[in-house]
Design an enzyme around this catalytic site. Structure first.
Site, PDB file in Angstrom:
ATOM      1  N   GLY A 215     129.581  33.352  21.238  1.00 26.69           N
ATOM      2  CA  GLY A 215     128.776  34.405  20.634  1.00 26.69           C
ATOM      3  C   GLY A 215     127.487  33.832  20.075  1.00 26.69           C
TER       4      GLY A 215
ATOM      5  N   GLN B 125     119.909  33.246  15.242  1.00 23.78           N
ATOM      6  CA  GLN B 125     120.244  31.839  15.510  1.00 23.78           C
ATOM      7  C   GLN B 125     119.233  31.169  16.440  1.00 23.78           C
ATOM      8  OE1 GLN B 125     124.585  32.824  16.407  1.00 23.78           O
ATOM      9  NE2 GLN B 125     124.771  30.784  15.529  1.00 23.78           N
TER      10      GLN B 125
ATOM     11  N   HIS C 237     132.050  38.008  12.931  1.00 21.99           N
ATOM     12  CA  HIS C 237     131.345  36.741  12.668  1.00 21.99           C
ATOM     13  C   HIS C 237     129.860  36.880  13.054  1.00 21.99           C
ATOM     14  CE1 HIS C 237     130.900  32.164  13.096  1.00 21.99           C
ATOM     15  NE2 HIS C 237     129.820  32.646  13.673  1.00 21.99           N
ATOM     16  N   GLU C 238     129.610  37.429  14.242  1.00 23.37           N
ATOM     17  CA  GLU C 238     128.217  37.568  14.696  1.00 23.37           C
ATOM     18  C   GLU C 238     127.458  38.574  13.841  1.00 23.37           C
ATOM     19  OE1 GLU C 238     127.120  35.376  16.582  1.00 23.37           O
ATOM     20  OE2 GLU C 238     129.064  34.618  17.197  1.00 23.37           O
TER      21      GLU C 238
ATOM     22  N   CYS D 216     130.793  27.758  14.708  1.00 23.27           N
ATOM     23  CA  CYS D 216     129.502  28.431  14.823  1.00 23.27           C
ATOM     24  C   CYS D 216     128.491  27.450  15.397  1.00 23.27           C
ATOM     25  CB  CYS D 216     129.052  28.893  13.444  1.00 23.27           C
ATOM     26  SG  CYS D 216     127.476  29.748  13.450  1.00 23.27           S
ATOM     27  N   LEU D 217     127.670  27.903  16.330  1.00 21.40           N
ATOM     28  CA  LEU D 217     126.668  27.014  16.931  1.00 21.40           C
ATOM     29  C   LEU D 217     125.646  26.537  15.904  1.00 21.40           C
ATOM     30  CD1 LEU D 217     126.139  28.840  20.347  1.00 21.40           C
ATOM     31  CD2 LEU D 217     127.477  26.773  19.895  1.00 21.40           C
TER      32      LEU D 217
ATOM     33  N   HIS E 244     125.883  37.233  10.768  1.00 14.69           N
ATOM     34  CA  HIS E 244     124.580  36.567  10.961  1.00 14.69           C
ATOM     35  C   HIS E 244     123.421  37.539  10.719  1.00 14.69           C
ATOM     36  CE1 HIS E 244     125.591  32.560  12.390  1.00 14.69           C
ATOM     37  NE2 HIS E 244     126.469  33.047  13.248  1.00 14.69           N
TER      38      HIS E 244
HETATM   39 ZN    ZN Z   1     127.904  31.865  14.142  1.00 20.79          ZN
END
Ligand code: ZN
Length: 185
Positions: A46, A51, A151-152, A109-110, A155
Site C-alpha cells: 500500500g 508518502q 493504515h493507508e 510501512c515504506l 497517512h
Molecule cells: Zn504506511
C-alpha cells in the site's frame, strides 16, 4: 511511468493532512500509475500519495496474495511463489461503521523501512471512496484489506502506524530503524 522517492520518518511532510481530490484529470492518472510502480518496486502492499510528497487523498493498494498451490506443502518447494495482482485505487476514502471487534496485525510501512509492530484496529469496516474516474464505490472489508486501508487512510491524516504504539514501543522501533540505517549505509 516513474519510480518516485518515498519519504521516510522523521520527514515532517509525513505529518501533513492531505487535501481532497476534486479534479480527475490526466495528471491524476499519471500520479496513480507512478504510485503503483513505486509501491511494486519498493516492494509494498500500500502507498499513500503523501508518502511520495503529494498531499492529496489518494491511496493505492495491492495485497499481492499468493496464488493457491497445487503441490503438497510438505514437499520442498523452491520456485518463486506467484501472486495475484489486484491493484486498487482509493480516492477521498471514508470509513463507515467500523466494527467493535478488533484485529491485531504486525504492520510495516515504506516510510518506516524494515520495522514491524503489532497494531490493533477494527476488524471489519465499510469503506466509501472514489475511483480514478471520480465514480463512487462502497464495500464491506475485513482481514488484511480492512487493516491495510485503515493504515493507508491514517497517512492522509498525517498519522503513521508507530503513532498507535506506546511511547516506549515507538522509541524502540525508531532506535531499531536508526540501527538498520547505519548497517545499510
Ligand atoms: Zn504506511
Amino acid at each position: 511511468m516513474a519510480i518516485l522517492p518515498i519519504l521516510e520518518v522523521p520527514d515532517p511532510r509525513l505529518k501533513t493532512v492531505s487535501e481532497p481530490v476534486t479534479i480527475f484529470d490526466e495528471a491524476l492518472q499519471t500520479l496513480i500509475a507512478d504510485m503503483f510502480e513505486t509501491m511494486y518496486e519498493a516492494p509494498g502492499i500500500g502507498l499513500a500519495a503523501i508518502q511520495v510528497g503529494v498531499p492529496k487523498r489518494i491511496l493505492v493498494i495491492d495485497l499481492q496474495e499468493p496464488v493457491e498451490h497445487n503441490h503438497d506443502h510438505g514437499e520442498h518447494c523452491n520456485h518463486d511463489h506467484e501472486v495475484i495482482r489486484d491493484p486498487r485505487v482509493f480516492i477521498n476514502p471514508e470509513i463507515l461503521d467500523p466494527s467493535k471487534d478488533l484485529n491485531i496485525y504486525s504492520e510495516g510501512c515504506l516510510s518506516v523501512p524494515e520495522q514491524y509492530a503489532d497494531v490493533e484496529r477494527p476488524a471489519a469496516i465499510r469503506a466509501r471512496w472514489q475511483d480514478e474516474t471520480g465514480k463512487q464505490h462502497e464495500e464491506e472489508m475485513e482481514g488484511l484489506m480492512a487493516t491495510c486501508l485503515q493504515h493507508e487512510m491514517d497517512h492522509l491524516e498525517g498519522i503513521l502506524f508507530i503513532d498507535h504504539l506506546s511511547r516506549l514501543k515507538r522509541q524502540m522501533v525508531l532506535k531499531k530503524l536508526n540501527k538498520y540505517r547505519k548497517e545499510a549505509a
